[in-house]
Write an enzyme that holds these catalytic residues in place. Structure first.
Site, PDB file in Angstrom:
ATOM      1  N   ARG A 164       7.669  -3.344  17.457  1.00 44.80           N
ATOM      2  CA  ARG A 164       6.834  -2.569  18.394  1.00 44.80           C
ATOM      3  C   ARG A 164       7.473  -1.227  18.756  1.00 44.80           C
ATOM      4  O   ARG A 164       7.407  -0.776  19.902  1.00 44.80           O
ATOM      5  CB  ARG A 164       6.567  -3.359  19.691  1.00 44.80           C
ATOM      6  CG  ARG A 164       5.801  -4.630  19.519  1.00 44.80           C
ATOM      7  CD  ARG A 164       4.372  -4.401  19.011  1.00 44.80           C
ATOM      8  NE  ARG A 164       3.711  -5.668  18.870  1.00 44.80           N
ATOM      9  CZ  ARG A 164       3.836  -6.475  17.811  1.00 44.80           C
ATOM     10  NH1 ARG A 164       4.583  -6.092  16.777  1.00 44.80           N
ATOM     11  NH2 ARG A 164       3.200  -7.622  17.759  1.00 44.80           N
ATOM     12  N   SER A 238      -1.270  -7.570  24.635  1.00 43.00           N
ATOM     13  CA  SER A 238       0.037  -7.925  25.218  1.00 43.00           C
ATOM     14  C   SER A 238       0.531  -6.803  26.123  1.00 43.00           C
ATOM     15  O   SER A 238       0.650  -5.661  25.680  1.00 43.00           O
ATOM     16  CB  SER A 238       1.074  -8.116  24.109  1.00 43.00           C
ATOM     17  OG  SER A 238       0.600  -9.060  23.196  1.00 43.00           O
ATOM     18  N   GLU A 334       4.998  -3.217  26.753  1.00 42.03           N
ATOM     19  CA  GLU A 334       4.589  -2.796  25.407  1.00 42.03           C
ATOM     20  C   GLU A 334       3.607  -1.626  25.541  1.00 42.03           C
ATOM     21  O   GLU A 334       3.557  -0.751  24.694  1.00 42.03           O
ATOM     22  CB  GLU A 334       3.922  -3.983  24.686  1.00 42.03           C
ATOM     23  CG  GLU A 334       3.413  -3.615  23.307  1.00 42.03           C
ATOM     24  CD  GLU A 334       2.806  -4.790  22.542  1.00 42.03           C
ATOM     25  OE1 GLU A 334       3.438  -5.861  22.473  1.00 42.03           O
ATOM     26  OE2 GLU A 334       1.699  -4.606  22.019  1.00 42.03           O
TER      27      GLU A 334
HETATM   28  C1  LIG Z   1      -7.398  -7.415  22.895  1.00 34.74           C
HETATM   29  C2  LIG Z   1      -6.236  -6.650  22.323  1.00 34.74           C
HETATM   30  C3  LIG Z   1      -5.442  -7.224  21.352  1.00 34.74           C
HETATM   31  C4  LIG Z   1      -4.357  -6.520  20.822  1.00 34.74           C
HETATM   32  N1  LIG Z   1      -3.606  -7.126  19.862  1.00 34.74           N
HETATM   33  C5  LIG Z   1      -2.560  -6.474  19.325  1.00 34.74           C
HETATM   34  C6  LIG Z   1      -1.749  -7.093  18.326  1.00 34.74           C
HETATM   35  O1  LIG Z   1      -2.021  -8.216  17.900  1.00 34.74           O
HETATM   36  N2  LIG Z   1      -0.692  -6.416  17.839  1.00 34.74           N
HETATM   37  C7  LIG Z   1      -0.393  -5.145  18.258  1.00 34.74           C
HETATM   38  O2  LIG Z   1       0.593  -4.577  17.762  1.00 34.74           O
HETATM   39  N3  LIG Z   1      -1.134  -4.520  19.202  1.00 34.74           N
HETATM   40  C8  LIG Z   1      -2.194  -5.156  19.740  1.00 34.74           C
HETATM   41  N4  LIG Z   1      -2.953  -4.545  20.713  1.00 34.74           N
HETATM   42  C9  LIG Z   1      -2.575  -3.205  21.193  1.00 34.74           C
HETATM   43  C10 LIG Z   1      -3.357  -2.039  20.527  1.00 34.74           C
HETATM   44  O3  LIG Z   1      -4.537  -2.488  19.948  1.00 34.74           O
HETATM   45  C11 LIG Z   1      -2.517  -1.334  19.462  1.00 34.74           C
HETATM   46  O4  LIG Z   1      -1.317  -0.852  20.016  1.00 34.74           O
HETATM   47  C12 LIG Z   1      -3.267  -0.147  18.838  1.00 34.74           C
HETATM   48  O5  LIG Z   1      -2.540   0.371  17.752  1.00 34.74           O
HETATM   49  C13 LIG Z   1      -3.549   0.979  19.827  1.00 34.74           C
HETATM   50  O6  LIG Z   1      -4.400   1.876  19.182  1.00 34.74           O
HETATM   51  P1  LIG Z   1      -5.276   2.902  19.985  1.00 34.74           P
HETATM   52  O7  LIG Z   1      -5.941   3.793  18.989  1.00 34.74           O
HETATM   53  O8  LIG Z   1      -6.166   2.199  20.935  1.00 34.74           O
HETATM   54  O9  LIG Z   1      -4.153   3.692  20.766  1.00 34.74           O
HETATM   55  P2  LIG Z   1      -4.246   4.338  22.232  1.00 34.74           P
HETATM   56  O10 LIG Z   1      -4.198   3.258  23.242  1.00 34.74           O
HETATM   57  O11 LIG Z   1      -5.379   5.293  22.309  1.00 34.74           O
HETATM   58  O12 LIG Z   1      -2.886   5.146  22.256  1.00 34.74           O
HETATM   59  C14 LIG Z   1      -1.650   4.470  22.306  1.00 34.74           C
HETATM   60  C15 LIG Z   1      -0.516   5.512  22.317  1.00 34.74           C
HETATM   61  O13 LIG Z   1      -0.495   6.205  21.085  1.00 34.74           O
HETATM   62  C16 LIG Z   1      -0.726   7.606  21.265  1.00 34.74           C
HETATM   63  N5  LIG Z   1      -1.604   8.017  20.152  1.00 34.74           N
HETATM   64  C17 LIG Z   1      -2.767   7.440  19.774  1.00 34.74           C
HETATM   65  N6  LIG Z   1      -3.239   8.018  18.649  1.00 34.74           N
HETATM   66  C18 LIG Z   1      -2.352   8.993  18.322  1.00 34.74           C
HETATM   67  C19 LIG Z   1      -2.261   9.946  17.261  1.00 34.74           C
HETATM   68  N7  LIG Z   1      -3.203  10.043  16.308  1.00 34.74           N
HETATM   69  N8  LIG Z   1      -1.203  10.786  17.240  1.00 34.74           N
HETATM   70  C20 LIG Z   1      -0.242  10.734  18.193  1.00 34.74           C
HETATM   71  N9  LIG Z   1      -0.270   9.857  19.226  1.00 34.74           N
HETATM   72  C21 LIG Z   1      -1.311   9.004  19.287  1.00 34.74           C
HETATM   73  C22 LIG Z   1      -1.383   7.732  22.629  1.00 34.74           C
HETATM   74  O14 LIG Z   1      -1.128   9.010  23.211  1.00 34.74           O
HETATM   75  C23 LIG Z   1      -0.719   6.590  23.384  1.00 34.74           C
HETATM   76  O15 LIG Z   1       0.562   6.980  23.842  1.00 34.74           O
HETATM   77  C24 LIG Z   1      -4.062  -5.215  21.268  1.00 34.74           C
HETATM   78  C25 LIG Z   1      -4.879  -4.624  22.248  1.00 34.74           C
HETATM   79  C26 LIG Z   1      -5.958  -5.326  22.768  1.00 34.74           C
HETATM   80  C27 LIG Z   1      -6.844  -4.663  23.791  1.00 34.74           C
END
Ligand SMILES: Cc1cc2nc3c(=O)[nH]c(=O)nc-3n(C[C@H](O)[C@H](O)[C@H](O)COP(=O)(O)OP(=O)(O)OC[C@H]3O[C@@H](n4cnc5c(N)ncnc54)[C@H](O)[C@@H]3O)c2cc1C
Length: 338
Positions: A164, A238, A334
């Site tokens: 992570r 998480s 996380e």
């Molecule tokens: C129900 C649920 C289940 C989940 N299960 C998992 C799992 O099994 N495993 C896991 O690892 N994670 C899990 N997650 C967490 C999440 O889905 C991941 O971390 C995912 O990669 C976040 O993507 P996002 O586009 O929503 O990022 P965001 O929440 O929009 O952004 C996260 C961070 O990344 C930065 N960011 C986003 N895109 C960019 C970009 N293009 N360039 C630079 N910075 C950027 C943002 O500024 C922020 O700091 C889960 C979340 C939920 C709600």
């Protein structure tokens, strides 16, 4: 390109926290991204790149510009005898990308099915589930500096991937935007069902006959049973990372709790489940006001109503303190608190 002022980000974060952004911009490609980043009106504004908002918790209005990438292309860029290289733009929804690769007959990321969010965020915390991490299949990551607009390609080895974690959560945090990612898929079927719940799911089946599509279906079915759907109830998956403790500490705990499971990280370090620790503190299913610990997965904090980001943070600190007091183990966030 669309730029709006004073916009609620409630629909843009899976915790459903209602805060406002001073500016909210959606860009369709890197040309528009460059135009935006070099626009004098926004140059000195604080910047936040937002994907699906599924790993973020807002505690205040955002006094700056939130930028959402809507670049959506996926293409196979090259092939060798052993591998297929696929490039996906950052704005592509992660699970659509997983489905695309499976429809092309590829395997490697099926265990990461149904993880919310976009491809651009996948390298940031090196998303992982069911025994696979995205680093296993990443070839390179394309980035653009938010100030100089310099574009670079980082090879996997330069991304410092870890549990992570990556360079994007450390040295490069808030400095670059990830614009696209290249993934390297082996041509040979490489499904991985070593993780206990997948092993159980496929018990009695010939492993050689299990396809990436079968694994995707299994993962979706397991996740739908266990995890709250963010479209129905606010959460960001998480909330905490699983702690990595010394072997001595693990053995000490195991003597007291025979149901504790550990996963070796190195010769001397063991990863244990943060959800297990939280559950042992009696917190599973517990609420305070609108905030609670999910009844099926103790690692997930849920916004049952209109909780503010600060209420959720306070609740998370209460959990951290109880775990610290009971086990003398620090669990760290996380998710990204803004
Ligand atoms: C129900 C649920 C289940 C989940 N299960 C998992 C799992 O099994 N495993 C896991 O690892 N994670 C899990 N997650 C967490 C999440 O889905 C991941 O971390 C995912 O990669 C976040 O993507 P996002 O586009 O929503 O990022 P965001 O929440 O929009 O952004 C996260 C961070 O990344 C930065 N960011 C986003 N895109 C960019 C970009 N293009 N360039 C630079 N910075 C950027 C943002 O500024 C922020 O700091 C889960 C979340 C939920 C709600």
């Amino acid at each position: 390109m669309i730029i709006k002022n004073n916009i609620s980000l409630k629909p843009c974060n899976t915790f459903n926290v209602d805060i406002k952004a001073k500016y909210f911009a959606e860009v369709n490609n890197t040309k528009e991204l460059k135009e935006l980043l070099s626009n004098k009106q926004y140059i000195s504004e604080k910047k936040l790149i937002l994907g699906g908002g599924s790993n973020i918790l807002f505690t205040n209005n955002f006094d700056g510009i939130v930028i959402k990438l809507n670049n959506l292309s996926i293409k196979i860029i090259s092939e060798t005898k052993e591998n297929v290289f696929v490039q996906s733009d950052a704005g592509v929804e992660w699970d659509s990308f997983v489905k695309y690769t499976i429809d092309k007959g590829l395997s490697g990321i099926e265990n990461l099915s149904l993880i919310p969010g976009n491809v651009g965020a996948s390298p940031i915390q090196n998303i992982g589930a069911y025994g696979v991490e995205v680093k296993d299949i990443i070839e390179s990551v394309s980035i653009m500096h938010l100030d100089s607009l310099e574009e670079k390609i980082l090879l996997k080895a330069e991304c410092n991937f870890n549990y992570r974690n990556s360079i994007f959560k450390n040295e490069l945090k808030n400095k670059f935007v990830i614009t696209s990612v290249v993934f390297k898929f082996p041509k040979q079927n490489c499904v991985n069902i070593e993780y206990a719940s997948l092993k159980n799911y496929f018990v009695g089946k010939d492993e050689n006959e299990i396809t990436s599509k079968d694994v995707r279906n299994a993962v979706i079915s397991i996740r739908e049973r266990k995890l709250p759907d963010p479209n129905k109830v606010g959460n960001a998956g998480s909330f905490f990372k699983n702690p990595i403790i010394t072997k001595e500490k693990y053995e000490e705990l195991k003597n007291e709790y025979s149901d504790l499971n550990g996963y070796p990280e190195t010769n001397s370090k063991i990863k244990i489940s943060a959800g297990w620790l939280i559950e042992k503190c009696g917190l599973k299913g517990k609420h305070i006001g609108n905030v609670g610990v999910h009844e099926k997965q103790a690692l997930v904090i849920v916004n049952y109503g209109n909780a503010t980001g600060n209420e959720i943070v306070e609740f998370s600190k209460m959990i951290q303190n109880l775990v610290q007091n009971k086990f003398n183990i620090k669990i760290v966030n996380e998710i990204n608190i803004i």
